[in-house]
Structure formats: C-alpha cells, structure tokens
Design a protein around this motif. Structure first.
Motif, mmCIF file in Angstrom:
data_model
loop_
_atom_site.group_PDB
_atom_site.id
_atom_site.type_symbol
_atom_site.label_atom_id
_atom_site.label_comp_id
_atom_site.label_asym_id
_atom_site.label_seq_id
_atom_site.Cartn_x
_atom_site.Cartn_y
_atom_site.Cartn_z
ATOM 1 N N THR A 251 0.831 -1.210 0.000
ATOM 2 C CA THR A 251 0.000 0.000 0.000
ATOM 3 C C THR A 251 0.860 1.251 0.000
ATOM 4 O OG1 THR A 251 -1.792 -1.131 1.170
ATOM 5 C CG2 THR A 251 -1.751 1.275 1.293
ATOM 6 N N TRP A 252 1.901 1.230 0.815
ATOM 7 C CA TRP A 252 2.821 2.368 0.882
ATOM 8 C C TRP A 252 3.454 2.621 -0.485
ATOM 9 C CZ3 TRP A 252 8.153 2.307 3.830
ATOM 10 C CH2 TRP A 252 8.679 3.605 3.840
ATOM 11 N N GLY A 253 3.896 1.554 -1.125
ATOM 12 C CA GLY A 253 4.526 1.691 -2.436
ATOM 13 C C GLY A 253 3.598 2.328 -3.453
ATOM 14 N N TYR A 254 2.339 1.888 -3.471
ATOM 15 C CA TYR A 254 1.388 2.457 -4.430
ATOM 16 C C TYR A 254 1.021 3.904 -4.089
ATOM 17 C CZ TYR A 254 0.769 -1.714 -7.228
ATOM 18 O OH TYR A 254 0.991 -2.763 -8.099
ATOM 19 N N GLN A 255 1.053 4.237 -2.813
ATOM 20 C CA GLN A 255 0.835 5.636 -2.432
ATOM 21 C C GLN A 255 1.941 6.516 -3.014
ATOM 22 O OE1 GLN A 255 0.642 5.331 1.849
ATOM 23 N NE2 GLN A 255 -1.603 5.118 1.876
ATOM 24 N N LEU A 256 3.173 6.001 -2.973
ATOM 25 C CA LEU A 256 4.295 6.756 -3.536
ATOM 26 C C LEU A 256 4.176 6.857 -5.055
ATOM 27 C CD1 LEU A 256 7.163 5.259 -1.352
ATOM 28 C CD2 LEU A 256 6.312 7.614 -1.265
ATOM 29 N N LYS B 171 11.325 6.136 -5.040
ATOM 30 C CA LYS B 171 11.056 5.717 -3.666
ATOM 31 C C LYS B 171 10.133 4.509 -3.643
ATOM 32 C CE LYS B 171 11.577 10.288 -1.501
ATOM 33 N NZ LYS B 171 10.884 11.366 -0.731
ATOM 34 N N ALA B 172 9.131 4.520 -4.512
ATOM 35 C CA ALA B 172 8.195 3.398 -4.573
ATOM 36 C C ALA B 172 8.920 2.112 -4.940
ATOM 37 C CB ALA B 172 7.089 3.693 -5.582
ATOM 38 N N THR B 173 9.864 2.225 -5.889
ATOM 39 C CA THR B 173 10.638 1.051 -6.315
ATOM 40 C C THR B 173 11.410 0.455 -5.147
ATOM 41 O OG1 THR B 173 10.863 1.997 -8.530
ATOM 42 C CG2 THR B 173 12.354 0.212 -7.952
ATOM 43 N N GLU B 174 11.999 1.301 -4.307
ATOM 44 C CA GLU B 174 12.755 0.814 -3.155
ATOM 45 C C GLU B 174 11.844 0.103 -2.147
ATOM 46 O OE1 GLU B 174 16.030 0.772 -2.908
ATOM 47 O OE2 GLU B 174 16.033 1.625 -4.938
ATOM 48 N N VAL B 175 10.640 0.646 -1.948
ATOM 49 C CA VAL B 175 9.687 0.014 -1.030
ATOM 50 C C VAL B 175 9.251 -1.343 -1.561
ATOM 51 C CG1 VAL B 175 7.369 0.197 -0.018
ATOM 52 C CG2 VAL B 175 8.865 2.197 -0.071
ATOM 53 N N PHE B 176 8.936 -1.399 -2.854
ATOM 54 C CA PHE B 176 8.502 -2.669 -3.437
ATOM 55 C C PHE B 176 9.646 -3.702 -3.414
ATOM 56 C CE2 PHE B 176 5.259 -0.078 -5.908
ATOM 57 C CZ PHE B 176 4.178 -0.573 -5.186
ATOM 58 N N LYS B 177 10.866 -3.215 -3.607
ATOM 59 C CA LYS B 177 12.014 -4.132 -3.549
ATOM 60 C C LYS B 177 12.168 -4.710 -2.143
ATOM 61 C CE LYS B 177 16.992 -4.411 -4.437
ATOM 62 N NZ LYS B 177 18.207 -3.669 -4.888
ATOM 63 N N VAL C 38 3.586 -13.820 -4.429
ATOM 64 C CA VAL C 38 3.585 -13.503 -5.864
ATOM 65 C C VAL C 38 3.387 -12.011 -6.110
ATOM 66 C CG1 VAL C 38 2.351 -13.880 -8.030
ATOM 67 C CG2 VAL C 38 2.697 -15.791 -6.443
ATOM 68 N N ASN C 39 2.515 -11.404 -5.343
ATOM 69 C CA ASN C 39 2.147 -10.007 -5.584
ATOM 70 C C ASN C 39 3.323 -9.051 -5.421
ATOM 71 O OD1 ASN C 39 0.050 -8.056 -6.187
ATOM 72 N ND2 ASN C 39 0.228 -7.397 -4.054
ATOM 73 N N THR C 40 4.278 -9.419 -4.561
ATOM 74 C CA THR C 40 5.420 -8.517 -4.354
ATOM 75 C C THR C 40 6.258 -8.381 -5.620
ATOM 76 O OG1 THR C 40 6.904 -10.263 -3.541
ATOM 77 C CG2 THR C 40 5.528 -9.143 -1.901
ATOM 78 N N TYR C 41 6.351 -9.452 -6.412
ATOM 79 C CA TYR C 41 7.118 -9.409 -7.660
ATOM 80 C C TYR C 41 6.375 -8.594 -8.715
ATOM 81 C CZ TYR C 41 9.962 -13.032 -5.511
ATOM 82 O OH TYR C 41 10.779 -13.732 -4.662
ATOM 83 N N ASP C 42 5.054 -8.792 -8.795
ATOM 84 C CA ASP C 42 4.245 -8.006 -9.723
ATOM 85 C C ASP C 42 4.386 -6.507 -9.450
ATOM 86 O OD1 ASP C 42 3.283 -10.144 -11.094
ATOM 87 O OD2 ASP C 42 1.160 -9.686 -10.787
ATOM 88 N N SER C 43 4.254 -6.131 -8.176
ATOM 89 C CA SER C 43 4.310 -4.718 -7.801
ATOM 90 C C SER C 43 5.692 -4.136 -8.066
ATOM 91 C CB SER C 43 3.938 -4.550 -6.324
ATOM 92 O OG SER C 43 2.609 -4.967 -6.079
ATOM 93 N N TYR C 44 6.718 -4.916 -7.703
ATOM 94 C CA TYR C 44 8.087 -4.448 -7.934
ATOM 95 C C TYR C 44 8.329 -4.274 -9.428
ATOM 96 C CZ TYR C 44 13.231 -4.326 -7.540
ATOM 97 O OH TYR C 44 14.556 -3.959 -7.611
ATOM 98 N N GLY C 45 7.828 -5.223 -10.225
ATOM 99 C CA GLY C 45 7.963 -5.141 -11.677
ATOM 100 C C GLY C 45 7.274 -3.910 -12.223
ATOM 101 N N GLU C 46 6.083 -3.605 -11.729
ATOM 102 C CA GLU C 46 5.346 -2.425 -12.173
ATOM 103 C C GLU C 46 6.129 -1.151 -11.885
ATOM 104 O OE1 GLU C 46 1.048 -0.190 -11.320
ATOM 105 O OE2 GLU C 46 1.348 -2.282 -10.690
ATOM 106 N N ALA C 47 6.745 -1.083 -10.710
ATOM 107 C CA ALA C 47 7.525 0.103 -10.346
ATOM 108 C C ALA C 47 8.785 0.212 -11.204
ATOM 109 C CB ALA C 47 7.897 0.052 -8.866
ATOM 110 N N LEU C 48 9.405 -0.927 -11.500
ATOM 111 C CA LEU C 48 10.601 -0.911 -12.344
ATOM 112 C C LEU C 48 10.285 -0.382 -13.743
ATOM 113 C CD1 LEU C 48 12.134 -4.336 -11.270
ATOM 114 C CD2 LEU C 48 13.214 -2.089 -10.962
ATOM 115 N N ALA D 238 12.332 -5.584 -14.790
ATOM 116 C CA ALA D 238 10.894 -5.799 -14.659
ATOM 117 C C ALA D 238 10.503 -7.144 -15.248
ATOM 118 C CB ALA D 238 10.129 -4.670 -15.342
ATOM 119 N N ILE D 239 11.073 -7.486 -16.393
ATOM 120 C CA ILE D 239 10.780 -8.783 -17.010
ATOM 121 C C ILE D 239 11.137 -9.926 -16.067
ATOM 122 C CG2 ILE D 239 11.547 -10.348 -18.848
ATOM 123 C CD1 ILE D 239 11.740 -7.844 -20.670
#
Length: 391
Positions: free
Chosen positions: A310-315, A323-329, A339-349, A358-359
């Motif tokens: 949630t924090w990552g998407y707020q950023l 900053k969002a990328t660092e949170v998702f990482k 699984v969702n953590t990889y999707d979110s991190y990929g989206e931020a990348l 991201a791939i």
C-alpha cells in the motif's frame, strides 16, 4: 486504535496457574419499583466497581474484566443504571426530577447493600459515570479505597457550557423519550446534575488516578483546551491525585490502550490490599508481555506485505517512482514467497524504465503462480515492446 487480539491468548497461558475467577453472578436486584441489573465476577478482598459513561451500560467494560480479574483476584462488579441494558425504570414516578443523579446513586447503594458489597470498595468510572464515583466517595468516604477516573467531567459543563450542549439536543430529547428512557432522563436532568455536582468532590484522603484522552473527542479548539485545563486544574488542586494523559487514545481510553488502564487499576488496588506483592508481580508480568506484544504488532503492521505494498502504491500515486521502487524491492526481499510482491516491484521498475529487471520480476511471479493472468499479459506486452526496440 491498535489491535491487541493476541494478548489474551498469551496471558491466558501466563496466568493459567492463578486460581480461576470465572464464577459469575448475573442478577436483577429490586431497588424499589424497579430493578437494577448487576453482573459480578466473584473474587476475594474488596470489590472493584465499574461505572459506565452516559448512554452505556455495564457491558462496555467487558474487554478488560478478564485480565483485571486474573491480576487482582478481586470481585468485579458492573451494572446498568435505570433505563439502560436490562435494568428497568420506575414508571410509577412521572416527575422527571425523581430520575436524576441522586436517584441513580440511591439505586446503586441499595443494590450493593442487598448484594453484600456495601463495605470497602475501589471505584472505576468513565465520563458521566465519574459523577457516580464522586457522589459515592463523598457519601462513603471511609469505604472507598481508591478511584480511577477515565476521561470524566471536572467542572467542564459549568459557566454556561451545559446550556450549549443542551441546545444541540433539543431535537433528540423527544426521540430519547420514546426509545431510550435512560438517556432521556439523564438529558432532562443534566442541568440539575451539573448544579449538584459542582458542590461535590472526592475526599482528598482517597487516592485517585485521573486519565484524560490524548485524542480529543470535542470539536473546537476552545472546547478541547477547556477539557484539558479542567483536568490539569483537578490534578494540581488535589495532592492525592495522579494525572495521566492517555496518548493515542480517544474518550474510551480502556479500549484504546487496555494494558494502561488494567495495570493502573491493578496498581491502585494493590496499594490497598494485603496481597500487594503478589498483585504487583502479576501486573508486572502482564505489562511486560502486553508491551512486547504491542511492539510485535507494530513491527508486523509496519513490515507486513500488504502495508508495504500500500505504501509503495501511495508513492507511485505521488509520482515518487524511485522511492516506490525501493519500497517494493524491500517488500519482495522480506516476502519472497508472495507472488504479488514481484508483480508490484515489476510495475515500479517499468515506471523508472528498468524493463529488463521488470521482465525478471514478472517471470518470477509467473513461476510462483502459473495462473497469474495479469503477470502473463504484462510480460507479453513488455517483451514485445523490447523486441520492437531491438529490431
């Protein structure tokens, strides 16, 4: 408000050797033309009486009774004032003034006497219930061993303030008269109650703990400051009173911070008991575990996969993509099986144009969950885009 849902389980294990206080008496006591409902958790020594705030019945204390019983071993008494809960009201008395604060204290005194608890006692009260504690202590100064006041009124409604409150309740009083007799009579008599209570105080030889909220329930700055000032003055003018501001808590302080209220009750009770050392030991054990559990919950909250996500998407929503990328990482590293953590991190990348990384993240999410439709669609799209760029 922080959750304390694991505390009860842990403390049950800790106090399993303590003699059970589970015997409960649930009864209606005839106090003259009506009946008052009492609920009693049986124990030893002087009892602890809990007095609810305006609009509430005795059930409001349920969340802290079990641990208070285990720590103090005391008899705990809750009750419903006339017209609340399962207590009845004297319908033969049609004069509103006969249903005021004096009638309430007389009901309580009669009920306690019939139940055999009209001797030494410790009082705990909230809001409007503080009036009853003050009255009882002033009428029985040799019996009350201590008082815990939880965000009660200390002369706040004097100097015309009660009239301001009543002006906002004109439309509610007819509705209360029809559906809530207890609140109707309390509101109908509040002017007289304030007048009576302005002349009543707890004798200064009785030790008192006075809680005030840390999160104001009043609306305007003037009202909030007046409430706080009334509490400061009460503590300053009474040498036997200890004042505590319950940080992070609203009006119902025992719900916002159960350990704070429970250990305070236990400490005051221990000071009046011949089992002082034993009670203090149990209270300390409870406090240690409760404090540690609260810290564990804070850590779980601050670092849970959902909260970090949630924090990552707020950023991302603020275009703070790096900053969002660092949170998702961080979320991915802390929760490598989600699984969702990889999707979110990929989206931020993708947002910071790191498509190759991201791939890799989307491929990992599909590896963990082959049914990840969204991951497959995004991976197919960005792979095609990459191929076009290479050609």
């Amino acid at each position: 408000m922080k959750k304390h849902f694991l505390i009860n389980l842990i403390l049950f294990c800790l106090f399993i050797t303590v003699k059970s206080q589970s015997q409960t008496i649930d009864t209606l006591v005839d106090v003259g033309n009506h009946k008052i409902h009492f609920k009693i958790v049986k124990g030893k020594g002087a009892p602890i009486l809990f007095d609810a705030g305006g609009g509430n019945d005795g059930s409001v204390w349920k969340s802290i009774l079990d641990q208070t019983s285990k720590i103090t071993n005391a008899t705990l008494i809750t009750y419903d004032r006339a017209g609340y809960g399962t207590s009845t009201i004297d319908t033969l008395q049609t004069d509103n003034s006969k249903h005021g604060i004096i009638s309430s204290i007389e009901d309580l005194e009669t009920g306690l006497k019939k139940l055999g608890y009209d001797k030494e006692i410790l009082l705990v009260s909230h809001s409007y219930g503080g009036y009853l504690s003050k009255l009882y202590a002033s009428r029985h100064p040799k019996l009350v061993k201590g008082v815990v006041l939880i965000d009660v009124n200390h002369n706040y409604y004097e100097d015309g303030y009660i009239e301001k409150v009543l002006a906002t309740q004109d439309k509610l009083i007819p509705q209360w008269k029809k559906n809530n007799k207890g609140t109707y009579y309390m509101a109908s008599n509040i002017l007289e109650t304030v007048k009576i209570m302005s002349k009543i105080s707890i004798p200064q030889n009785i030790p008192v703990v006075d809680f005030v909220n840390g999160i104001p329930f009043l609306k305007t700055t003037e009202e909030i400051e007046r409430w706080k000032e009334c509490h400061r003055n009460y503590v300053a003018n009474n040498p036997n009173v200890t004042g505590i501001t319950a940080n992070g808590c609203g009006h119902g302080i025992w719900m916002g911070n159960p350990p704070l209220v429970i250990t305070t009750i236990a400490k005051l009770y221990a000071s009046t008991s011949n089992q002082k050392a034993e009670i203090q030991k149990r209270a300390l054990q409870y406090s240690i575990i409760a404090c540690n559990e609260e810290k564990a919950q804070d850590l779980a909250f601050n670092n849970s996969d959902d909260d970090l996500n949630t924090w990552g998407y707020q950023l991302l929503g603020k275009n703070e993509n790096q900053k969002a990328t660092e949170v998702f990482k961080l979320n991915m590293l802390l929760n490598p099986t989600n699984v969702n953590t990889y999707d979110s991190y990929g989206e931020a990348l993708l947002k910071i144009d790191q498509k190759e990384e991201a791939i890799k993240m989307y491929k990992k999410s599909i590896e963990l969950n082959p049914k990840n439709k969204n991951g497959k669609e995004v991976l197919e799209r960005i792979t095609k885009d990459n191929s076009k760029l290479l050609n």
